[in-house]
Design an enzyme around this catalytic site. Structure first.
Site, mmCIF file in Angstrom:
data_model
loop_
_atom_site.group_PDB
_atom_site.id
_atom_site.type_symbol
_atom_site.label_atom_id
_atom_site.label_comp_id
_atom_site.label_asym_id
_atom_site.label_seq_id
_atom_site.Cartn_x
_atom_site.Cartn_y
_atom_site.Cartn_z
ATOM 1 N N LYS A 178 11.870 1.030 -45.589
ATOM 2 C CA LYS A 178 12.104 1.792 -44.345
ATOM 3 C C LYS A 178 12.390 0.751 -43.269
ATOM 4 O O LYS A 178 11.486 0.142 -42.731
ATOM 5 C CB LYS A 178 10.851 2.603 -44.005
ATOM 6 C CG LYS A 178 11.120 3.889 -43.247
ATOM 7 C CD LYS A 178 11.746 3.717 -41.890
ATOM 8 C CE LYS A 178 10.788 3.286 -40.804
ATOM 9 N NZ LYS A 178 11.460 2.958 -39.534
ATOM 10 N N GLY A 231 5.250 -5.926 -38.558
ATOM 11 C CA GLY A 231 5.505 -5.333 -37.245
ATOM 12 C C GLY A 231 4.349 -5.627 -36.310
ATOM 13 O O GLY A 231 3.585 -6.587 -36.524
ATOM 14 N N SER A 232 4.207 -4.781 -35.301
ATOM 15 C CA SER A 232 3.196 -5.053 -34.279
ATOM 16 C C SER A 232 1.787 -4.753 -34.820
ATOM 17 O O SER A 232 1.614 -3.937 -35.721
ATOM 18 C CB SER A 232 3.472 -4.199 -33.040
ATOM 19 O OG SER A 232 3.332 -2.837 -33.356
ATOM 20 N N GLY A 236 0.458 -1.677 -37.145
ATOM 21 C CA GLY A 236 -0.217 -2.046 -38.397
ATOM 22 C C GLY A 236 -1.565 -1.361 -38.522
ATOM 23 O O GLY A 236 -1.936 -0.860 -39.586
ATOM 24 N N GLU A 253 1.812 -8.176 -42.027
ATOM 25 C CA GLU A 253 2.277 -9.355 -41.278
ATOM 26 C C GLU A 253 2.488 -8.882 -39.850
ATOM 27 O O GLU A 253 3.446 -8.149 -39.584
ATOM 28 C CB GLU A 253 3.589 -9.873 -41.848
ATOM 29 C CG GLU A 253 3.413 -10.633 -43.147
ATOM 30 C CD GLU A 253 4.753 -11.127 -43.688
ATOM 31 O OE1 GLU A 253 5.059 -10.821 -44.839
ATOM 32 O OE2 GLU A 253 5.487 -11.783 -42.932
ATOM 33 N N CYS A 288 7.564 -13.067 -34.195
ATOM 34 C CA CYS A 288 6.105 -12.971 -34.280
ATOM 35 C C CYS A 288 5.445 -14.330 -34.038
ATOM 36 O O CYS A 288 4.338 -14.397 -33.543
ATOM 37 C CB CYS A 288 5.691 -12.392 -35.628
ATOM 38 S SG CYS A 288 6.386 -13.270 -37.016
ATOM 39 N N GLU A 393 1.158 -9.434 -26.483
ATOM 40 C CA GLU A 393 2.416 -9.939 -27.033
ATOM 41 C C GLU A 393 3.581 -9.337 -26.245
ATOM 42 O O GLU A 393 3.751 -8.121 -26.224
ATOM 43 C CB GLU A 393 2.508 -9.544 -28.515
ATOM 44 C CG GLU A 393 3.650 -10.186 -29.236
ATOM 45 C CD GLU A 393 3.651 -9.867 -30.728
ATOM 46 O OE1 GLU A 393 3.272 -8.736 -31.099
ATOM 47 O OE2 GLU A 393 4.043 -10.749 -31.508
HETATM 48 P P1 ADP Z 1 7.665 -2.367 -32.224
HETATM 49 O O1 ADP Z 1 6.339 -1.926 -31.699
HETATM 50 O O2 ADP Z 1 7.931 -3.794 -32.011
HETATM 51 O O3 ADP Z 1 8.826 -1.477 -31.903
HETATM 52 P P2 ADP Z 1 6.634 -1.534 -34.717
HETATM 53 O O4 ADP Z 1 5.649 -2.490 -35.231
HETATM 54 O O5 ADP Z 1 6.145 -0.278 -34.089
HETATM 55 O O6 ADP Z 1 7.592 -2.305 -33.781
HETATM 56 O O7 ADP Z 1 7.664 -1.129 -35.865
HETATM 57 C C1 ADP Z 1 7.893 -1.846 -37.036
HETATM 58 C C2 ADP Z 1 8.296 -0.861 -38.121
HETATM 59 O O8 ADP Z 1 7.255 0.088 -38.294
HETATM 60 C C3 ADP Z 1 9.551 -0.041 -37.823
HETATM 61 O O9 ADP Z 1 10.278 0.139 -39.033
HETATM 62 C C4 ADP Z 1 8.972 1.266 -37.335
HETATM 63 O O10 ADP Z 1 9.848 2.363 -37.499
HETATM 64 C C5 ADP Z 1 7.779 1.408 -38.231
HETATM 65 N N1 ADP Z 1 6.729 2.304 -37.727
HETATM 66 C C6 ADP Z 1 6.385 2.536 -36.441
HETATM 67 N N2 ADP Z 1 5.380 3.438 -36.368
HETATM 68 C C7 ADP Z 1 5.088 3.784 -37.645
HETATM 69 C C8 ADP Z 1 4.148 4.700 -38.236
HETATM 70 N N3 ADP Z 1 3.304 5.412 -37.499
HETATM 71 N N4 ADP Z 1 4.119 4.802 -39.585
HETATM 72 C C9 ADP Z 1 4.951 4.052 -40.342
HETATM 73 N N5 ADP Z 1 5.859 3.216 -39.843
HETATM 74 C C10 ADP Z 1 5.931 3.061 -38.515
#
Ligand code: ADP
Length: 494
Positions: A178, A231-232, A236, A253, A288, A393
């Site tokens: 995804k 991701g963030s 996470g 990560e 990151c 961050e």
């Molecule tokens: P940012 O906060 O920097 O936009 P995220 O860490 O939220 O980045 O996003 C990283 C990935 O996680 C993206 O592919 C995003 O679509 C996905 N994502 C965001 N929220 C969710 C969630 N609740 N469940 C699963 N995947 C998610």
């Protein structure tokens, strides 16, 4: 407004076929250098994730039974196919998320191919242990999980796609990816290469949609045995909470607020180069491992920040697809707003702007790029590490400069964070270098360099930055489960 017919549509990749979302919905993908929509990606939901997981599940027994040397040979073909399309993939990535060609063409795509080769070479080196207990024969077996779900962020999509998917496949899993909805085009385009490399349909499936719909459906899916999230930290945490309902194994990560420490005995020119690369030119700070907290010995504070100002002024901000550009825009509007929010917050909480701070057309300095999401390399002097701009961050080319008086104080400030991804220290003293490595609570410590990453070197976060190191031989084990076997010769009562 761009007419819809002028847009490129990138489809999901499921069971070896390109398909739009079942619901027929699309999301716009914006070129961050101009602010204009240039492509569309599917707005998928749980039905599309179901299709992808079913395809991956169907492909798993065959892939698992494929002898590892043959798996490796197929992955090597994939790497060749990636290399052959370097220019095209890099251009899509640079257009879609604003990473400059120097990074995409110079690093992400060729480095991604090397990463695939590295993981391919590990496919036939997965070995277990034998344990001697006397009569019984005991050994361990490392087995793939089955279907692995991989959630990828928007800051370096292709590099992560190649690294994660090749690891999962080398270990014998099949995969559903995804990508981030803001920057999915390069990954969807790269799916063409699986057929070219003769990788069977269903081995890798990619479904694009938002986090709360497509992402959450992947996390919840009962047939997904393993999750990998990059991701963030806040997302996470949400994913782990959700996945814990059925105790899914999640590799994380996450984010960072990494300190980059400049001691008074450092080569200040080299340090200024490394510090600027760590927070400005490296993905415009959307990384990151960005060295976003610059801790500076008070005796060299003014001298160092002046040198850094000089380096920042020399950075060429502009069109990411111009090979001469050093730094691109912020990847999408939401993140641009977030970074600008921190630029406003800093002075409100007592930080002093030292240089930079301009955004939009003023920062780009080129009318043709006026609509883009530009932020200049920026430095704010922070009176202490407790400010929000020192703890949160920002994920943009915005650093804080914090003075320290002693080595011990430097480490105390460096470690005063919920994160523990990376840290840097600049010094000519070998003793001090070793002390820094021991004192800094981070998964990676760089001495007299910064932001160096390599597929052979473990990389992972301490504290709230992650839970398992990727890369290297050890990294492959995030894709493997462990089974212990007991054989009793002649039967237990024999
Ligand atoms: P940012 O906060 O920097 O936009 P995220 O860490 O939220 O980045 O996003 C990283 C990935 O996680 C993206 O592919 C995003 O679509 C996905 N994502 C965001 N929220 C969710 C969630 N609740 N469940 C699963 N995947 C998610």
């Amino acid at each position: 407004m761009t007419a819809p017919s002028a847009l490129t549509d990138y489809c999901n990749f499921i069971a070896g076929e390109f398909r739009p979302a079942r619901g027929g919905e699309w999301l716009d993908s914006v070129d961050p250098a101009t602010g204009r929509v240039w492509a569309r990606v599917p707005a998928s939901d749980a039905a599309d994730i179901d299709d992808a997981v079913a395809a991956a599940r169907h492909a798993f027994p065959g892939w698992r039974a494929t002898p590892p040397p043959q798996r490796a040979a197929l992955l090597h073909r994939w790497a060749e196919a990636v290399l052959a399309r370097t220019g095209e993939l890099a251009a899509i990535e640079s257009r879609d998320n604003g990473r400059v060609l120097k990074e995409t063409q110079g690093g992400d795509v060729p480095g991604g191919a090397m990463n695939i080769r590295y993981n391919a070479s590990l496919a036939d080196k997965i070995t277990g242990d034998t344990i001697h207990l006397g009569r019984s024969v005991n050994f361990t077996v490392h087995e793939p999980y089955g279907v692995a779900g991989v959630i990828i962020p928007w800051n370096a999509p292709l590099a992560m796609f190649f690294a994660k998917v090749s690891g999962a496949l080398a270990a014998g899993n099949t995969v559903v990816v995804k990508p981030a909805e803001q920057a999915a085009c390069s990954i969807l385009a790269a799916c063409e290469l699986f057929a070219a490399a003769d990788l069977p349909p269903g081995l890798v499936n990619v479904v694009c949609g938002t986090g709360p719909t497509a992402g959450a459906a992947l996390v919840d899916h009962p047939d997904v045995a393993k999750l990998h999230f990059t991701g963030s930290t806040d997302t996470g945490r949400r994913i782990v909470r959700r996945a814990s309902a059925d105790l899914k194994d999640v590799t994380l990560e996450l984010g960072g607020k990494s300190p980059n420490i400049v001691f008074d005995d450092a080569d200040l020119d080299a340090a200024a180069r490394g510090v600027a690369a760590g927070i400005y030119t490296g993905g415009a700070g959307q990384s990151c491992v960005a060295g976003s907290r610059i801790l500076i010995h008070d005796t060299v504070f003014d001298e160092f920040t002046e040198r850094l100002r000089g380096r920042a002024a020399a950075i060429r901000l502009g069109d990411p697809r111009d090979p001469a550009t050093d730094m691109g825009p912020i990847a999408f509007a939401g993140q641009y707003d977030r970074v600008r929010g921190y630029l406003e917050l800093g002075p409100q909480e007592g930080a002093k702007p030292l240089f930079g701070g301009r955004t939009g057309a003023d920062a780009a300095g080129r009318p043709a790029l006026a609509g883009g999401y530009w932020v200049e390399p920026t430095l704010l002097a922070a009176p202490d590490n407790g400010l929000r701009i020192c703890q949160e961050e920002i994920f943009g080319p915005v650093a804080v400069a914090i003075p320290f008086r002693s080595e011990g104080e430097a480490y105390a400030i460096a470690n005063d964070t919920r994160y523990g991804l990376a840290a840097g220290a600049w010094t000519r003293s070998l003793d001090r270098a070793h002390r820094a490595i021991a004192a800094l609570r981070a998964g990676t410590v760089w001495i007299n360099t910064y932001r160096r990453l390599h597929w052979a070197v473990p990389f992972g976060g301490h504290k709230q930055s992650g839970n398992y190191p990727a890369n290297g031989v050890r990294g492959l084990h995030e894709w493997l489960t462990l089974k212990a076997a007991w054989i009793e010769p002649g039967g237990e009562h024999g």
